[in-house]
Design an enzyme around this catalytic site. Structure first.
Site, PDB file in Angstrom:
ATOM      1  N   ASP A  30       0.857  -1.186   0.000  1.00  0.00           N
ATOM      2  CA  ASP A  30       0.000   0.000   0.000  1.00  0.00           C
ATOM      3  C   ASP A  30       0.894   1.237   0.000  1.00  0.00           C
ATOM      4  O   ASP A  30       1.963   1.240   0.622  1.00  0.00           O
ATOM      5  CB  ASP A  30      -0.939   0.022   1.222  1.00  0.00           C
ATOM      6  CG  ASP A  30      -2.187   0.852   0.960  1.00  0.00           C
ATOM      7  OD1 ASP A  30      -3.287   0.271   0.880  1.00  0.00           O
ATOM      8  OD2 ASP A  30      -2.048   2.096   0.805  1.00  0.00           O
ATOM      9  N   GLY A 253     -36.521   1.400   3.770  1.00  0.00           N
ATOM     10  CA  GLY A 253     -35.802   2.151   4.793  1.00  0.00           C
ATOM     11  C   GLY A 253     -35.124   3.378   4.226  1.00  0.00           C
ATOM     12  O   GLY A 253     -35.588   3.960   3.241  1.00  0.00           O
ATOM     13  N   CYS A 260     -19.769   1.449  -2.261  1.00  0.00           N
ATOM     14  CA  CYS A 260     -19.957   0.733  -3.529  1.00  0.00           C
ATOM     15  C   CYS A 260     -21.224   1.123  -4.290  1.00  0.00           C
ATOM     16  O   CYS A 260     -21.133   1.613  -5.411  1.00  0.00           O
ATOM     17  CB  CYS A 260     -19.951  -0.767  -3.269  1.00  0.00           C
ATOM     18  SG  CYS A 260     -18.308  -1.352  -2.816  1.00  0.00           S
ATOM     19  N   LYS A 263     -21.549   4.780  -5.688  1.00  0.00           N
ATOM     20  CA  LYS A 263     -20.454   4.999  -6.641  1.00  0.00           C
ATOM     21  C   LYS A 263     -20.648   4.166  -7.903  1.00  0.00           C
ATOM     22  O   LYS A 263     -20.480   4.667  -9.024  1.00  0.00           O
ATOM     23  CB  LYS A 263     -19.152   4.607  -5.922  1.00  0.00           C
ATOM     24  CG  LYS A 263     -17.963   4.375  -6.803  1.00  0.00           C
ATOM     25  CD  LYS A 263     -16.727   4.120  -5.980  1.00  0.00           C
ATOM     26  CE  LYS A 263     -16.435   2.673  -5.667  1.00  0.00           C
ATOM     27  NZ  LYS A 263     -16.188   1.806  -6.805  1.00  0.00           N
TER      28      LYS A 263
END
Ligand code: NAD
Length: 436
Positions: A30, A253, A260, A263
């Site tokens: 990373d 709701g 996710c 987008k």
């Protein structure tokens, strides 16, 4: 097999840990040094059930390691997974900067033939972009294949999903390349679909957009139920018995949030527009979803026309249960609106309060749901954590200033709550009160 995983977020870290668990040697990379520092101290940068134990076990057995040095990871591996973030730009397009940067770094480090597997969710055609970027920067003589292998895990059950996926999708230019990746999944019992790159890329978006559509569909039905006095929960049950429809994702709701669905729906809309196709259904899916928090607030304001100075308990902050992920959580919109009305907020979430504090440092965070409800004029159920289904409601009622529940996830039984002495409001279960 020697594997490199680029990106140690929700997808990359779970992918790396699971492949190590299956007996491979995995190097996770990373660019965020602070994440790698934490991981090298056996600390997980986010909450995911079962992940820490798996990471620690595989680190101890030396099958899993973490570094910021992408070249080291690439050189040591035959297969390289790209699991970097693909956020949405302001214009709705997908930001592929992280993908391109990873592809360039891979190219610069190449020391042999490699298979590059894209697990990030990316618009159709991104596989070609990765290959072009690598070809542009790599040394002559090395062969690279790019494969699309979209990820379907869900935060909160990511380990289980990765070990027992509903399906494995492999998009590759040839069967030979696809079989190389299939070997890696050989021990998992799951259907494997081998297809071309473009199809694999679209399968991921089509799946998420379809699930999002189910959610917005049932929320639209809930709106109709509120006008007619019908009960959306029974409607969903009645629909769900039909095997062609199924009961999952028909929960009325506050709608969907997270990193996710919003987008991916926006990205599919924008990709379709780029190809000259107006994907109008998805526009309505987003509009319906974007209206849910406002609709909830409208209900609250019907009951409390003047919210100024009222104390409200907010139960649940993460975008869904079993995660501390606050990306596009409905709680954000709700808390912002309440703060504008000078509401005093007493919030509780089992794991997301640390993240919420970064966004809302000045609201009161409580040790549990009981403390949050103590002295409150109303309770707002925002995220359907299991523990909120099991609360001692008698105790809650006695501690509240007014025993009023606004259930943003329809988790409680209205009749039972009313019998217990609560004023209870939710979505699509009978007519809504008219504003005065
Ligand atoms: N989160 C989910 O539930 C989920 C599920 C399925 C698919 N996806 C998709 O998977 C992808 C990753 O999602 P996520 O939630 O894990 O993202 P994330 O933001 O949690 O993690 C992404 C990581 O990639 C790192 N990174 C970015 N560019 C890098 C580079 N060039 N080199 C090294 N590291 C780099 C970041 O520092 C970050 O740690 C996205 O495309 C997402 O849509 C996510």
């Amino acid at each position: 097999m020697n594997i490199c995983v680029i990106g140690t977020g929700y997808v990359g870290l779970v992918t790396g840990a699971v492949f190590a668990e299956l007996g491979n040697d995995v190097i996770c990379v990373d660019s965020a040094a602070e994440k790698i520092d934490l991981l090298n101290k056996n600390k997980i940068p986010f909450f995911e059930p079962g992940l820490e134990e798996m990471v620690v076990r595989n680190r101890n057995e030396e099958r899993l390691s973490f570094t910021t040095d992408i070249a080291r990871g690439v050189r040591a591996s035959e297969i390289i997974f790209i699991c970097v973030n693909t956020p949405t730009l302001d214009n709705g397009e997908t930001d592929l900067a992280y993908i391109k940067s990873a592809a360039r770094d891979i190219a610069l480090a190449l020391n042999g033939d490699k298979t590059i597997v894209n697990k990030s969710t990316v618009p159709v055609g991104t596989g070609d972009l990765v290959l072009e970027t690598i070809n542009e920067h790599k040394n002559e003589g090395f062969n690279v294949d790019v494969v699309s292998n979209p990820e379907f895990l869900r935060e909160g059950s990511a380990i289980r999903d990765a070990l027992s996926p509903d399906r494995i999708i492999i998009g590759a230019s040839t069967k030979k390349v696809a079989f190389r990746l299939m070997e890696l999944y050989a021990t998992l019992e799951a259907p494997i679909l081998i297809t071309n790159l473009y199809t694999a890329e679209i399968i991921k978006y089509a799946s998420n957009a379809f699930l999002a559509t189910k959610i917005s569909f049932i929320n639209s039905i809930a709106n109709l139920c509120e006008q007619t006095g019908a009960d959306v929960e029974d409607v969903a049950r009645g629909m769900g018995y039909d095997k062609r429809i199924g009961r999952d994702f028909l929960n009325a709701g506050l709608g969907f949030g997270g990193s996710c669905f919003p987008k991916d729906v926006k990205s599919l809309l924008s990709t379709s527009a780029g190809f000259g196709y107006r994907f109008d259904i998805l526009k309505h899916v987003m509009e319906t979803n974007n209206g849910r928090a406002a609709h909830f607030l409208e209900l609250i304001k019907t009951r409390f026309p003047d919210l100024n100075g009222k104390t409200v308990a907010v139960l649940g902050l993460s975008f869904k249960p079993d995660t501390d992920d606050m990306r596009e959580a409905k709680s954000i919109e709700i808390i912002k609106a309440l703060l504008e009305e000078s509401v005093i907020i007493q919030a509780y979430d089992p794991v997301a309060m640390q993240r919420a504090r970064e966004m809302f440092p000045d609201i009161r965070y409580c040790r549990n749901a009981y403390e949050a409800c103590d002295g409150a004029d109303a309770m707002l159920l925002v995220t359907e954590w299991r523990e909120f289904r099991l609360l001692n409601m008698e105790k809650i009622k006695n501690s509240m200033k007014h025993p009023i529940i606004f259930d943003g996830r329809n988790i409680y039984d209205p009749e039972r709550k009313k019998r217990l002495g609560f004023e209870y409001y939710c979505f699509g279960r009978g007519k809504w009160p008219k504003s005065s």
